[in-house]
Design an enzyme around this catalytic site. Sequence first.
Site, mmCIF file in Angstrom:
data_model
loop_
_atom_site.group_PDB
_atom_site.id
_atom_site.type_symbol
_atom_site.label_atom_id
_atom_site.label_comp_id
_atom_site.label_asym_id
_atom_site.label_seq_id
_atom_site.Cartn_x
_atom_site.Cartn_y
_atom_site.Cartn_z
ATOM 1 C CB SER A 22 20.484 -41.214 -7.274
ATOM 2 O OG SER A 22 21.317 -40.240 -6.679
ATOM 3 C CG LEU B 94 13.592 -36.120 7.187
ATOM 4 C CD1 LEU B 94 13.155 -36.202 8.638
ATOM 5 C CD2 LEU B 94 14.756 -35.128 7.034
ATOM 6 C CB CYS C 109 -0.976 -0.526 5.285
ATOM 7 S SG CYS C 109 0.722 -0.933 4.893
ATOM 8 C CB THR D 45 14.876 -42.128 -4.932
ATOM 9 O OG1 THR D 45 15.253 -43.143 -3.992
ATOM 10 C CG2 THR D 45 13.432 -41.741 -4.705
ATOM 11 N N GLY E 220 15.721 -37.943 2.107
ATOM 12 C CA GLY E 220 15.667 -39.325 1.666
ATOM 13 C C GLY E 220 14.358 -39.969 2.094
ATOM 14 C CD GLU F 125 -1.312 -2.350 2.105
ATOM 15 O OE1 GLU F 125 -0.076 -2.584 2.029
ATOM 16 O OE2 GLU F 125 -2.082 -3.040 2.785
#
Lengths: 377, 377
Positions: B176, B310, B92, B169, B307, B60
């Site tokens: 990979s 986790l 604002c 993966t 990975g 703003e």
Amino acid sequence: MQSQIPFTEQDEMYMARAIELAKKGRFTTTPNPNVGCVLVKNNQIIGEGFHQLAGQGHAEVNALAVAGERAKGATAYVTLEPCSHYGRTPPCAEGLKAAGVVKVIAAMVDTNPQVAGKGLKILSDAGVEVAYGLLEQQARALNLGFFKRMEHGLPYVTCKMAASVDGKTALKNGQSKWITGPAARQDVQLQRAQSCAILTGADTVMVDDAKLNVRQSELPQSLPTDLPLRQPVRVIIDSRNRLTPELALFKIESEVIIFTTKVDKSKQWPHFVRHIEVPALDEKVSLNAVLETLAQLQFNNVFLEAGATLAGKMTELKLIDEYLFYIAPKLMGCDAKSLVNFAPLTDMKNTVNLTFKECVNIGDDIRITATTHVPNT
Amino acid sequence: MQSQIPFTEQDEMYMARAIELAKKGRFTTTPNPNVGCVLVKNNQIIGEGFHQLAGQGHAEVNALAVAGERAKGATAYVTLEPCSHYGRTPPCAEGLKAAGVVKVIAAMVDTNPQVAGKGLKILSDAGVEVAYGLLEQQARALNLGFFKRMEHGLPYVTCKMAASVDGKTALKNGQSKWITGPAARQDVQLQRAQSCAILTGADTVMVDDAKLNVRQSELPQSLPTDLPLRQPVRVIIDSRNRLTPELALFKIESEVIIFTTKVDKSKQWPHFVRHIEVPALDEKVSLNAVLETLAQLQFNNVFLEAGATLAGKMTELKLIDEYLFYIAPKLMGCDAKSLVNFAPLTDMKNTVNLTFKECVNIGDDIRITATTHVPNT
């Protein structure tokens, strides 16, 4: 025979129409290709047709029947070179010639060795102007199976797989109902209805007690054909003769072919079940031999609905042309069963490379189409 | 305060413009939300602005600076309720009031408890006409992270995964590189640049020797910002203090936070590395505590690049809001490593259900966006 000439926008429009017509035959024409034909005179369509059923009129014959006398002086747009040989019907090239058609534009030359330019030559020799190569890629896509069989003596194999987005097809305990949703399963029915054969292994039949048929009730309400759907032939690989006639599959009265290395004559099979012996490789049915046999039996499109082992073997042997992955918005975890089983890789250079062709939403799931072909071939 | 009123097509057009402006801040405004503002008088835009950097002018203020005296009698379109509190800049709502704006349309009420309707009330009490709820969904999508933090005290977590189409993966031997292509990796850089933090585990850092930074050279040539990109804070979970200062990650001079259950004071860390102790759960860092801490540190968007372990734990704990699956046209086989590792399921009813939001081609790969939220929330 005249080679490719520049085509007009009008030409392209009429050929696109012929391609749309050809698609209407995709549930029924096997072992013949899907073909569409549009007859045009004075910039007006005076007849159109498509091939509906083997043994019945080809696209050109059907279009000529509509046009009648008016065909004299017309241009014919056909999605495939008119045939030149006497099969179950007389050659279309002769029919077009006799009807007084003055110009024939074919989307592509037929790679069927029985035709292979001869159809266009008949026309050209008779003073008909001929051209080809208009919307060829789309025309080719109408008949991937037919051309694979003509050019390689093998059917076009589409491998269907249903998995969670983490690539799992079943829990460790075998549970897999349902990974994908009703719309995806309906789409599979539609794919089956367009296939000449469903190919699977004895394991899948035994574990799931699968029927592998096309079920009218599970198809979309509106289908692009009024003709009765054919049932694809159910083809099962049973190297060790483990199948028994009690399975649900054999309660559906529709053709079954069982490939085995040696027929076990002790079991009583229904009349619609046929056994074919093929050579063994490592005590199992040779998959190459299975597919060569299917091509000899005039199967254009084989829809592979197999478990990870058979799909993996077919992948390793490079017998698959296309994969349809139905991917569900689910995670099932490392412990669940994976999609394809082939010999462990030790180098990323050796992964099986595909080309993604399409990715569409099917209900809550997505369907990814991938081919094993390198682009532009 | 006036409730929702019917909006005109003009209103929608100006708000859509304000939303476009807001997006320009998405690489830089954190921990503040992205906000855009358009000032209109006599059906002409007389000023527009967006929030660029925390501590600098809000949208703003920037729009009012452009409009100057002309703001008197204007209508302001803002993508978020104007703020009512003194932060690093004055409120604002007061600024709009003082400039003589006669009408304020906000896409949505701010869910920040410090604002929560107070901004609109200041304006309304001063006789300014106010309305809200125009393009609210799009406005909300600008700041999923900010609102998650305001409403739940947690950051919005996006879990990025790169896999073959069969959900793998890495090969069994760990190889990979590379599953996805350069366009997908460039897209990941762009995602990182829009994140407040990259979250991963010690394993990933050690195995890949990953730097986890934003690399200008790997970003698309044209970015929708002229401002210098921020480096997301690299956040690593290292329950067992296995990280060492020699790793490549610590050669990049940019903030790192290491979460551990007990700081190991024997190692010498660079000045930009900070350890935070959080309670242990089963001898590992409590992931809930990690995310609550990150929210307290004003992290809105956390990009999880982890990975399978986790990612699986975070999935189980329902700490992930969104998954980005980069899927490569490759098959790697059953033997390769799977995407997410969580406790084995024994019933299909317990699969982790997602909603597919988008599927786009990124080079030869595809990117699937899936959320863990049920539709329409």
